[in-house]
Enzyme design. Structure first.
Site, PDB file in Angstrom:
ATOM      1  N   HIS A   1     -59.687  12.919  -4.000  1.00 58.73           N
ATOM      2  CA  HIS A   1     -60.394  13.920  -3.486  1.00 58.73           C
ATOM      3  C   HIS A   1     -61.054  14.587  -4.862  1.00 58.73           C
ATOM      4  O   HIS A   1     -60.571  14.772  -5.992  1.00 58.73           O
ATOM      5  CB  HIS A   1     -59.504  14.744  -2.865  1.00 58.73           C
ATOM      6  CG  HIS A   1     -60.111  16.147  -2.659  1.00 58.73           C
ATOM      7  ND1 HIS A   1     -59.988  17.405  -3.589  1.00 58.73           N
ATOM      8  CD2 HIS A   1     -61.148  16.634  -1.668  1.00 58.73           C
ATOM      9  CE1 HIS A   1     -60.525  18.310  -3.060  1.00 58.73           C
ATOM     10  NE2 HIS A   1     -61.415  18.134  -2.083  1.00 58.73           N
TER      11      HIS A   1
ATOM     12  N   ASP B   1     -67.015  12.296   5.792  1.00 57.82           N
ATOM     13  CA  ASP B   1     -66.067  13.248   5.870  1.00 57.82           C
ATOM     14  C   ASP B   1     -66.515  14.522   6.495  1.00 57.82           C
ATOM     15  O   ASP B   1     -67.206  15.323   6.044  1.00 57.82           O
ATOM     16  CB  ASP B   1     -65.773  13.375   4.477  1.00 57.82           C
ATOM     17  CG  ASP B   1     -64.799  14.863   4.010  1.00 57.82           C
ATOM     18  OD1 ASP B   1     -64.081  15.052   5.196  1.00 57.82           O
ATOM     19  OD2 ASP B   1     -64.646  15.129   3.217  1.00 57.82           O
TER      20      ASP B   1
ATOM     21  N   LYS C   1     -70.686  13.682   2.952  1.00 57.43           N
ATOM     22  CA  LYS C   1     -70.055  14.774   3.420  1.00 57.43           C
ATOM     23  C   LYS C   1     -70.757  15.210   4.685  1.00 57.43           C
ATOM     24  O   LYS C   1     -71.889  15.504   4.613  1.00 57.43           O
ATOM     25  CB  LYS C   1     -70.443  15.933   2.180  1.00 57.43           C
ATOM     26  CG  LYS C   1     -69.980  17.338   2.715  1.00 57.43           C
ATOM     27  CD  LYS C   1     -68.560  17.219   3.096  1.00 57.43           C
ATOM     28  CE  LYS C   1     -67.500  17.019   2.008  1.00 57.43           C
ATOM     29  NZ  LYS C   1     -66.230  17.127   2.484  1.00 57.43           N
TER      30      LYS C   1
HETATM   31  O1  GKR Z   1     -67.541  20.535  -2.383  1.00 59.28           O
HETATM   32  O2  GKR Z   1     -68.610  21.164  -0.458  1.00 59.28           O
HETATM   33  C1  GKR Z   1     -67.659  20.448  -0.923  1.00 59.28           C
HETATM   34  C2  GKR Z   1     -66.567  19.510  -0.359  1.00 59.28           C
HETATM   35  O3  GKR Z   1     -66.505  19.685   1.003  1.00 59.28           O
HETATM   36  C3  GKR Z   1     -65.173  19.877  -0.750  1.00 59.28           C
HETATM   37  O4  GKR Z   1     -65.003  21.330  -0.592  1.00 59.28           O
HETATM   38  C4  GKR Z   1     -64.106  19.393  -0.449  1.00 59.28           C
HETATM   39  O5  GKR Z   1     -62.772  19.841  -0.526  1.00 59.28           O
HETATM   40  O6  GKR Z   1     -64.814  17.350  -1.344  1.00 59.28           O
HETATM   41  C5  GKR Z   1     -63.971  17.847  -0.454  1.00 59.28           C
HETATM   42  C6  GKR Z   1     -63.519  16.977   0.546  1.00 59.28           C
HETATM   43  O7  GKR Z   1     -63.375  15.791   0.386  1.00 59.28           O
HETATM   44  O8  GKR Z   1     -63.136  17.447   1.545  1.00 59.28           O
HETATM   45 MG    MG Z   2     -62.477  15.236   2.380  1.00 56.42          MG
END
Ligand code: GKR
Ligand code: MG
Length: 430
Positions: A328, A228, A200
């Site tokens: 996702h 991502d 992330k």
């Molecule tokens: O949980 O911080 C998080 C993610 O960024 C999530 O909110 C996203 O929706 O996991 C997700 C993604 O792949 O973008």
């Molecule tokens: Mg994503």
């Protein structure tokens, strides 16, 4: 004759510990919200599901729930229609529109309310169907294309502890450097056996995140890697990063904002682009197709795509347009995980390792506790329905958590402002 007509729908909001994970919108709050849906028949069977737990969603489900009374668990199309007739997406005010927060986690967007409610009820009804037919949900979806579903190690940059110190720090510690990111991956892969890695991004300066991914490539040679940034990088930043990551990425997830930003990146890079931000419904799917498919991999999520059947239809669309499909996730517990597993097992096209936040949770609501992965995969249940049951003590405890927190809507931006009052959440940040 015994009637299996639906007698009652029970929706229980829950909250569970969530670590201070960083993302483009800000940082996770100490408690993540979900809901447990239980649909009871006249004959005493109970079908279960897990969905979002934010207030607008709880209100929408409560409004639609009485419409299921008297319905057969097999009447999914009728349920779709009844829900659509009753649930109108609430009007969103500017202050409720949390910008990046919403696009990063499309499941929180009110425009998805009807699809989300249908999904919430559909899975519980299919759990009932499975109990009646003595068949696992995957068989109701056409049968298993695989006996186990692979998931990826979903890494986050993170702090060691929440600012409010609401409970003891998690076991993962800080992750703010390439070395700490590699240590996080080693720990997660050691515990779960994952064979793919997702990072992330969109939180630290891009050069630092690129260094993190390169360190992972070195530490885990041959392992498929993804990053991502949740649309938090400009087009030039996205192109610079992908250049630095040449030969390293399996796919490039949501680097730049909007479909136009993604199209500009696609034009100048040969790594396939994936999204859970710019193709989140069929209208957006169509626009991507009209633009010549700059996005090549759709990250599905049955919770907001309208359920298991709707995601199978999405798979057919992806096949028609020559697109790939992956999955996702948001913070969730075992009922969601098992529903994702039945679905992914039933879709031959869904061959990438799916995302899951599961390792970041330490709580569980299903009987038997935390679900066991083997070599990074979850075995597809072969027992009737979803194949998991609710642990009532755990449900009561998680519901108490919900009653004891003031969080009613996810707000990663507001949470980040507690650490840094000057944080604007402006997008794209880098
Ligand atoms: O949980 O911080 C998080 C993610 O960024 C999530 O909110 C996203 O929706 O996991 C997700 C993604 O792949 O973008
Ligand atoms: Mg994503």
């Amino acid at each position: 004759m015994t009637s299996h007509a639906i007698r009652h729908v029970r929706i229980t909001p829950i909250a569970f510990r969530d670590p201070p994970l960083l993302n483009a919108a800000g940082i996770h709050e100490p408690w993540a919200l979900r809901s447990i849906i239980e649909i009871e028949t006249e004959s005493g069977l109970v079908g279960i599901n897990e969905s979002y737990g934010d207030l607008p969603m709880l209100q929408a489900m409560a409004k639609a729930a009485p419409a299921l009374t008297g319905l057969s668990p097999w009447a999914l199309n009728e349920m779709d229609q009844r829900v659509a007739a009753l649930v109108t997406p609430p009007k969103q005010t500017a202050s409720e529109f949390l910008g990046q927060q919403v696009s990063l986690a499309p499941g929180t967007h009110v425009s998805k309310t009807v699809a989300k409610v249908i999904s919430a009820f559909e899975v519980a009804m299919m759990d009932l169907q499975g109990q009646l037919a003595i068949a696992p949900v995957v068989d109701l979806l056409g049968g298993a294309a695989r006996t186990a579903v692979p998931y990826s190690a979903y890494l986050f940059y993170k702090y060691a502890e929440h600012i409010e110190k609401p409970y003891a720090p998690d076991v993962w510690g800080d992750a703010l450097t390439p070395e700490q990111l590699v240590a996080q991956a080693q720990r997660m892969i050691g515990q779960y056996g994952f064979k793919s890695i997702k990072v992330k991004g969109g939180t630290l300066p891009p050069d630092e995140e690129v260094a993190g991914v390169l360190a992972l490539a070195k530490a885990f040679p041959g392992t498929p890697l993804r990053i991502d940034p949740n649309g938090n990088w400009t087009v030039p930043t996205s192109l610079k990063a992908v250049e630095q990551l040449q030969g390293v990425l399996e796919y490039y997830e949501d680097p730049a904002p909007g479909l136009d930003g993604m199209a500009a990146v696609a034009q100048a890079c040969d790594v396939p682009l994936a999204t859970n931000m710019v193709v989140t419904d069929l209208k957006e799917f169509r626009r991507n197709a009209e633009m010549g498919c700059p996005v090549k991999i759709v990250l599905s999520d049955h919770h907001y795509w309208g359920g298991l059947r709707a995601t199978q239809r999405l798979a057919l669309m992806c096949e028609t347009f020559g697109l790939g499909l992956s999955m996702h996730s948001n913070s969730h517990l075992g009922v969601s995980l098992v529903a994702m597993t039945h679905l992914a097992a039933s879709v031959p096209l869904l061959s990438y390792a799916c995302d899951t936040h599961y390792p970041w949770q330490d709580d569980e609501v299903v009987q038997g506790g935390r679900m066991a992965f083997e070599n990074g995969s979850l075995r597809v249940p072969t027992t009737p329905g979803l194949g998991v049951q609710i642990d009532r003590d755990a449900l009561a405890r998680l519901h108490d958590n919900y009653l004891n927190t003031t969080i009613r809507n996810r707000d990663d931006l507001g949470q980040m402002r507690k650490y840094n009052p000057a944080f604007t959440g402006h997008q794209p940040r880098f």
